[in-house]
Design a protein around this motif. Structure first.
Motif, PDB file in Angstrom:
ATOM      1  N   ALA A   1     -16.820  15.697 132.124  1.00  0.00           N
ATOM      2  CA  ALA A   1     -15.951  16.468 131.236  1.00  0.00           C
ATOM      3  C   ALA A   1     -16.384  17.925 131.179  1.00  0.00           C
ATOM      4  CB  ALA A   1     -15.951  15.855 129.839  1.00  0.00           C
ATOM      5  N   ARG A   2     -17.684  18.150 131.119  1.00  0.00           N
ATOM      6  CA  ARG A   2     -18.189  19.534 131.115  1.00  0.00           C
ATOM      7  C   ARG A   2     -17.752  20.285 132.369  1.00  0.00           C
ATOM      8  NH1 ARG A   2     -24.435  18.383 129.746  1.00  0.00           N
ATOM      9  NH2 ARG A   2     -24.349  18.392 127.462  1.00  0.00           N
ATOM     10  N   ARG A   3     -17.890  19.620 133.518  1.00  0.00           N
ATOM     11  CA  ARG A   3     -17.533  20.304 134.775  1.00  0.00           C
ATOM     12  C   ARG A   3     -16.040  20.606 134.814  1.00  0.00           C
ATOM     13  NH1 ARG A   3     -21.295  16.531 137.002  1.00  0.00           N
ATOM     14  NH2 ARG A   3     -19.686  15.169 137.886  1.00  0.00           N
ATOM     15  N   LEU A   4     -15.228  19.659 134.354  1.00  0.00           N
ATOM     16  CA  LEU A   4     -13.771  19.886 134.369  1.00  0.00           C
ATOM     17  C   LEU A   4     -13.402  21.013 133.409  1.00  0.00           C
ATOM     18  CD1 LEU A   4     -12.490  16.182 134.343  1.00  0.00           C
ATOM     19  CD2 LEU A   4     -12.547  17.754 136.304  1.00  0.00           C
ATOM     20  N   TYR A   5     -14.012  20.971 132.243  1.00  0.00           N
ATOM     21  CA  TYR A   5     -13.690  21.980 131.222  1.00  0.00           C
ATOM     22  C   TYR A   5     -14.056  23.388 131.697  1.00  0.00           C
ATOM     23  CZ  TYR A   5     -13.834  24.514 126.786  1.00  0.00           C
ATOM     24  OH  TYR A   5     -13.653  25.434 125.788  1.00  0.00           O
ATOM     25  N   ALA A   6     -15.141  23.478 132.463  1.00  0.00           N
ATOM     26  CA  ALA A   6     -15.543  24.800 132.973  1.00  0.00           C
ATOM     27  C   ALA A   6     -14.429  25.415 133.824  1.00  0.00           C
ATOM     28  CB  ALA A   6     -16.835  24.682 133.773  1.00  0.00           C
ATOM     29  N   GLU A   7     -13.625  24.557 134.439  1.00  0.00           N
ATOM     30  CA  GLU A   7     -12.535  25.054 135.299  1.00  0.00           C
ATOM     31  C   GLU A   7     -11.346  25.583 134.491  1.00  0.00           C
ATOM     32  OE1 GLU A   7     -12.452  24.885 138.766  1.00  0.00           O
ATOM     33  OE2 GLU A   7     -14.545  24.183 138.714  1.00  0.00           O
TER      34      GLU A   7
ATOM     35  N   ARG B   1      -9.825  17.819 138.762  1.00  0.00           N
ATOM     36  CA  ARG B   1      -9.897  19.284 138.562  1.00  0.00           C
ATOM     37  C   ARG B   1      -8.508  19.902 138.664  1.00  0.00           C
ATOM     38  NH1 ARG B   1     -14.652  19.636 141.470  1.00  0.00           N
ATOM     39  NH2 ARG B   1     -13.512  20.103 143.386  1.00  0.00           N
ATOM     40  N   GLU B   2      -7.776  19.441 139.665  1.00  0.00           N
ATOM     41  CA  GLU B   2      -6.412  19.961 139.856  1.00  0.00           C
ATOM     42  C   GLU B   2      -5.526  19.596 138.658  1.00  0.00           C
ATOM     43  OE1 GLU B   2      -5.531  19.454 144.171  1.00  0.00           O
ATOM     44  OE2 GLU B   2      -3.549  18.931 143.375  1.00  0.00           O
TER      45      GLU B   2
END
Ligand SMILES: [Zn+2]
Length: 466
Positions: A18-24, A449-450
């Motif tokens: 979730a952190r990685r996705l939110y960073a995007e 991510r997309e």
């Protein structure tokens, strides 16, 4: 007050995803295709007067809760229709609000306000009776600075485009001033015809007459009335409108023969419709509006299911939009059929459906939106514009409608400073949902991510043609 992992799953695997996705998506611009901010703010760019006028008086999420616990609306500065006395001292309104802050525990209002207090005004202490004055002074001092005027905040929020909502009778003077001012912020209007298509709306016949005056059409006749509406829609398009907005009590639609519709219209003007006829007329008008949308390209939003002004005494004393709108059971499958029979297969028409009846997400709305090319599903709305509501929405609709039959997030707000908070909550909850799909190996992370970017940004732009 704000934890950087708020709203993320507590499971460590999912949280990391979730952190990685939110960073995007965290810093993507805000697209706000449906809302009720006041265009006068952007046109005049005057400072917001004080903390109570900004956060308490205009926000029905705030005062409905206070009212439910016995705080009179007069004490919160809500104007009375009869001009009777109400509290005018902003600091006293603020103190009353602060001493009741505990009422908002566990509500999205609490999250939105904490977010605004901390990120905009640098408040790091929790609001309470003890901190009320210090926080008031801090916010008040900020509001006097140029960087807290509406246009500066608009830019700071990263708003790419925002829609306001106006009645067809609105001359759109603020939008005109805004355009003439040369400021670069993109503020568009949206066409909300309830006052002239709902026989139960206060002053319906006078409103239709005024519509005739504005358009030089004979709105005592059905054809003239329809022509006037089309003219007005074109006028709204000149001020950037890409959508219409219909707040009917139900999703009822109708497709009557012309003569029957004309007769019903005459009765509506005379004020002699039965409740069933008024409902039928509103239903006919949704289908007429869909026809016009196919012609002029305006995206149509239908958000039924609110039993408006439920508290008669409160409505009599204070008017509409005072926190007394209550969700009610809504049928879509049968109610929309006349409209869908005529226009449901049109690929050039977009009808966005909202609901306040959560029981319809999985049973009705997702299957409808997952089939008809003309239909899209609006976001978790109003009472469900909340972490739990958004998560339930994703869980109930995704498997049947996918992501691309939804339209991203809209904040639907009158509370300007809550806009970044609301979009941030939506982005976090969507990332939390996607993180679970990735952790359970139902979706690859590059796809998630997309999707995250779609949900935060691209879908709203596409669906609303912004
Ligand atoms: Zn709205």
């Amino acid at each position: 007050m704000l934890h950087e992992d708020r709203l993320f799953p507590s499971d460590q695997t999912q949280r990391a995803i979730a952190r990685r996705l939110y960073a995007e998506v965290r810093d993507l611009p805000i697209v706000s295709p449906h809302g009720h901010t006041d265009p006068a703010w952007y046109a005049g760019n005057e400072p917001f007067p004080d903390p109570a006028t900004l956060f308490v008086v205009p926000d029905h999420y705030v005062f409905r809760m206070l009212y439910s616990q016995g705080v009179p609306l007069e004490d919160l500065g809500i104007p009375r229709r009869d001009g009777g006395p109400v509290e005018r001292d902003s600091r006293r309104i603020w103190r009353r609000f602060a001493e009741n802050w505990h009422l908002f525990r566990g509500t999205p209002t609490r999250m939105w306000l904490d977010h605004a207090f901390e990120t905009l005004f640098g408040v790091t202490e929790r609001l309470s009776a003890d901190t009320a004055d210090a926080i008031y002074d801090r916010i008040d001092a900020c509001l006097k600075k140029p960087e807290f005027r509406p246009r500066a905040l608009f830019e700071r929020f990263g708003i790419e485009v925002i829609a306001t909502t106006e009645s067809p009778l609105d001359p759109l003077d603020h939008h005109r001033r805004l355009r003439e001012s040369g400021w670069g912020g993109r503020v568009v209007t949206a066409f909300r015809p309830d006052p002239v298509v709902d026989p139960d709306f206060e002053g319906f016949a006078a409103n239709v007459e005024a519509l005739g005056g504005l358009t030089r059409e004979d709105t005592t006749r059905w054809d003239g009335y329809l022509a006037a509406l089309a003219t007005r829609r074109a006028y709204f398009k000149e001020f950037g409108a890409t959508s219409t907005d219909h707040g009917h009590p139900t999703a009822r639609t109708a497709d009557l023969p012309r003569d029957e519709a004309a007769r019903l219209f005459e009765k509506a003007l005379l004020g002699s419709c039965t409740p069933e006829e008024a409902e039928l007329f509103r239903g006919q008008m949704l289908t007429e509006m869909a026809r016009m949308s196919l012609e002029d390209g305006l995206v149509m939003q239908i958000h039924p299911g609110s039993s408006r002004n439920h508290n008669s005494a409160l409505f009599a004393a204070y008017g509409r939009d005072k926190g007394a709108d209550i969700p009610t059971r809504t049928d879509y499958v049968h109610a929309l059929r006349p409209l869908l029979d005529r226009f449901g297969n049109e690929r050039d028409l977009t009808v966005i459906l909202f609901t306040l009846d959560e029981s319809t997400y999985a049973r009705e709305l997702a299957p409808l939106a997952g089939h008809y090319p003309a239909l899209r599903l609006g976001p978790a709305w109003w009472f469900f514009d909340s972490p739990e509501g958004m998560m339930r929405y994703r869980e109930l609709v995704t498997e049947t409608a996918g992501f691309c039959n939804t339209v991203g997030f809209n904040d639907d707000t009158r509370a300007f400073c809550s806009i970044p908070a609301r979009h941030d909550v939506a982005r976090r909850v969507d990332c939390a949902y996607l993180a679970r799909l990735v952790a359970e190996h139902r979706l690859d992370e590059d796809e998630a991510r997309e999707v995250a970017v779609d949900l935060a940004y691209r879908l709203a732009k596409r669906a609303y043609k912004l």
